[in-house]
Write an enzyme that holds these catalytic residues in place. Sequence first.
Site, PDB file in Angstrom:
ATOM      1  N   MET A 110      -8.922   8.120  -1.217  1.00  0.00           N
ATOM      2  CA  MET A 110      -9.866   8.560  -0.171  1.00  0.00           C
ATOM      3  C   MET A 110     -10.352   9.969  -0.490  1.00  0.00           C
ATOM      4  SD  MET A 110      -7.654   7.441   3.133  1.00  0.00           S
ATOM      5  CE  MET A 110      -6.860   5.836   3.239  1.00  0.00           C
ATOM      6  N   ASP A 160      -6.876  -6.270   4.299  1.00  0.00           N
ATOM      7  CA  ASP A 160      -6.250  -4.947   4.225  1.00  0.00           C
ATOM      8  C   ASP A 160      -6.373  -4.242   5.567  1.00  0.00           C
ATOM      9  OD1 ASP A 160      -5.327  -2.451   3.504  1.00  0.00           O
ATOM     10  OD2 ASP A 160      -6.923  -2.038   2.050  1.00  0.00           O
ATOM     11  N   GLY A 161      -5.218  -3.976   6.191  1.00  0.00           N
ATOM     12  CA  GLY A 161      -5.196  -3.231   7.439  1.00  0.00           C
ATOM     13  C   GLY A 161      -4.540  -4.018   8.553  1.00  0.00           C
ATOM     14  N   GLY A 162      -3.412  -3.500   9.046  1.00  0.00           N
ATOM     15  CA  GLY A 162      -2.721  -4.156  10.164  1.00  0.00           C
ATOM     16  C   GLY A 162      -2.127  -5.507   9.792  1.00  0.00           C
ATOM     17  N   MET A 182     -11.920  -5.674   4.813  1.00  0.00           N
ATOM     18  CA  MET A 182     -11.144  -4.699   5.588  1.00  0.00           C
ATOM     19  C   MET A 182     -10.936  -5.235   7.002  1.00  0.00           C
ATOM     20  SD  MET A 182     -10.380  -2.092   3.648  1.00  0.00           S
ATOM     21  CE  MET A 182      -9.613  -1.136   4.957  1.00  0.00           C
ATOM     22  N   GLY A 193      -9.505   4.327   6.170  1.00  0.00           N
ATOM     23  CA  GLY A 193      -9.205   5.755   6.315  1.00  0.00           C
ATOM     24  C   GLY A 193      -7.760   6.069   6.644  1.00  0.00           C
ATOM     25  N   PHE A 194      -7.117   5.171   7.359  1.00  0.00           N
ATOM     26  CA  PHE A 194      -5.753   5.459   7.805  1.00  0.00           C
ATOM     27  C   PHE A 194      -4.900   4.199   7.794  1.00  0.00           C
ATOM     28  CE2 PHE A 194      -8.539   8.581   9.611  1.00  0.00           C
ATOM     29  CZ  PHE A 194      -7.862   9.780   9.407  1.00  0.00           C
ATOM     30  N   GLY A 195      -3.620   4.383   7.490  1.00  0.00           N
ATOM     31  CA  GLY A 195      -2.666   3.291   7.626  1.00  0.00           C
ATOM     32  C   GLY A 195      -2.234   3.190   9.093  1.00  0.00           C
ATOM     33  N   GLY A 196      -1.509   2.134   9.388  1.00  0.00           N
ATOM     34  CA  GLY A 196      -0.898   2.006  10.710  1.00  0.00           C
ATOM     35  C   GLY A 196      -1.837   1.638  11.841  1.00  0.00           C
ATOM     36  N   HIS A 236      -7.985   0.850  -4.695  1.00  0.00           N
ATOM     37  CA  HIS A 236      -8.991   0.676  -3.647  1.00  0.00           C
ATOM     38  C   HIS A 236      -9.695   2.016  -3.454  1.00  0.00           C
ATOM     39  CE1 HIS A 236      -9.659  -0.244   0.956  1.00  0.00           C
ATOM     40  NE2 HIS A 236     -10.784  -0.158   0.290  1.00  0.00           N
ATOM     41  N   ASP A 277      -4.620   3.493  -2.318  1.00  0.00           N
ATOM     42  CA  ASP A 277      -5.761   3.821  -1.467  1.00  0.00           C
ATOM     43  C   ASP A 277      -6.262   5.218  -1.793  1.00  0.00           C
ATOM     44  OD1 ASP A 277      -6.068   1.525   0.296  1.00  0.00           O
ATOM     45  OD2 ASP A 277      -4.054   2.018   0.984  1.00  0.00           O
ATOM     46  N   SER A 330       0.828  -1.208   0.000  1.00  0.00           N
ATOM     47  CA  SER A 330       0.000   0.000   0.000  1.00  0.00           C
ATOM     48  C   SER A 330       0.865   1.261   0.000  1.00  0.00           C
ATOM     49  CB  SER A 330      -0.918   0.014   1.217  1.00  0.00           C
ATOM     50  OG  SER A 330      -1.520   1.294   1.295  1.00  0.00           O
ATOM     51  N   GLY A 335       0.897  -1.772   4.180  1.00  0.00           N
ATOM     52  CA  GLY A 335       1.528  -0.471   3.952  1.00  0.00           C
ATOM     53  C   GLY A 335       2.709  -0.311   4.870  1.00  0.00           C
ATOM     54  N   MET A 377     -11.984   4.320  -1.700  1.00  0.00           N
ATOM     55  CA  MET A 377     -12.731   4.600  -0.464  1.00  0.00           C
ATOM     56  C   MET A 377     -13.385   5.959  -0.651  1.00  0.00           C
ATOM     57  SD  MET A 377      -9.934   3.188   2.208  1.00  0.00           S
ATOM     58  CE  MET A 377      -8.648   3.271   0.974  1.00  0.00           C
ATOM     59  N   HIS A 432      -0.761  -1.252  -4.272  1.00  0.00           N
ATOM     60  CA  HIS A 432      -2.135  -1.003  -3.845  1.00  0.00           C
ATOM     61  C   HIS A 432      -2.302   0.500  -3.621  1.00  0.00           C
ATOM     62  CE1 HIS A 432      -5.817  -2.161  -1.479  1.00  0.00           C
ATOM     63  NE2 HIS A 432      -5.478  -1.161  -0.698  1.00  0.00           N
TER      64      HIS A 432
HETATM   65  C1  DX5 Z   1      -6.733   1.760   5.031  1.00  0.00           C
HETATM   66  C2  DX5 Z   1      -6.151   1.345   3.704  1.00  0.00           C
HETATM   67  C3  DX5 Z   1      -5.029   0.384   3.807  1.00  0.00           C
HETATM   68  C4  DX5 Z   1      -3.843   0.891   4.559  1.00  0.00           C
HETATM   69  C5  DX5 Z   1      -3.099  -0.281   5.136  1.00  0.00           C
HETATM   70  O1  DX5 Z   1      -7.864   2.541   4.815  1.00  0.00           O
HETATM   71  O2  DX5 Z   1      -7.146   0.732   2.902  1.00  0.00           O
HETATM   72  O3  DX5 Z   1      -4.648  -0.105   2.537  1.00  0.00           O
HETATM   73  O4  DX5 Z   1      -2.990   1.648   3.760  1.00  0.00           O
HETATM   74  O5  DX5 Z   1      -2.084   0.212   5.922  1.00  0.00           O
HETATM   75  P1  DX5 Z   1      -1.325  -0.634   7.041  1.00  0.00           P
HETATM   76  O6  DX5 Z   1      -0.727  -1.816   6.377  1.00  0.00           O
HETATM   77  O7  DX5 Z   1      -0.349   0.339   7.558  1.00  0.00           O
HETATM   78  O8  DX5 Z   1      -2.375  -1.053   8.067  1.00  0.00           O
HETATM   79 ZN    ZN Z   2      -6.525  -0.315   0.962  1.00  0.00          ZN
END
Ligand code: DX5
Ligand code: ZN
Length: 229
Positions: A40, A177-179, A139, A144-147, A69, A38, A11, A199, A71, A36
């Site tokens: 938004m 996707d996510g964590g 999901m 909305g956010f990475g990390g 993706h 993202d 990501s 990501g 969003m 990937h």
């Molecule tokens: C969240 C995104 C993810 C995000 C994943 O809304 O869809 O793709 O970038 O980030 P990590 O891997 O840091 O959780």
């Molecule tokens: Zn994503």
Amino acid sequence: MSMKRTIVAASVLACDFTKIGEECARIEKAGTDWLHLDVMDGHFVDNISFGPPVAESISKIATVPIDVHLMIERPDHFFPRFLPYASNITIHIEPDYDIGATLRQIRHEGASCGLAISPPTPFEKVEPFLNQIDLLLIMTVNPGFGGQTFISEMIEKVRRAADLRQDQRLDFHIEVDGGIHEETAEIARLAGANVMVAGTGIFKASDPRSAIQCLREKDANLSQPGQPS
Ligand code: DX5
Ligand code: ZN
């Protein structure tokens, strides 16, 4: 259960945006299968990332498929702007628009189509569309956010998707996707997921090659000789 080869999708949201091209090249060199993106819009999610011009720039230098993706509140209106740059376009089930028609249009235009489901949404919502998608994105954080931290309850959705895929003899990818990092990827993979979006776990890793390898390294234990990969 049939096992698909694990695909790693890095990501780009987690990259250093002052050098996005170099960052994508660095992670491609480290072995990612897909990039990937993202997207938004500040409406569907409480964040704004990037749009078609950034997708276009990345597509000019990318040597791997681009997984978009969306969003956003109006995927039906905006997906055509991403089509020239994407191998796959994933739209969310939650906004109010004609989902079936949009999936059909994405395929008709030559991209593969994905459907995404956010954590609070019941799995039943996506069931009517499973026979018309190439990818189901489950999901594992609120979009909305990475990390963020992986929500382990989402594994039940992965299992359900894998069961229905088998029962109905369908062939869509199951993407999480996510964590996602080594441990959560393994949990997801054992439940039936085969596309790992990460990501932070890739872009911020001190050794991205080994981080990518860790997201897929247990494959060898899962596939038996003679099974399709
Ligand atoms: C969240 C995104 C993810 C995000 C994943 O809304 O869809 O793709 O970038 O980030 P990590 O891997 O840091 O959780
Ligand atoms: Zn994503």
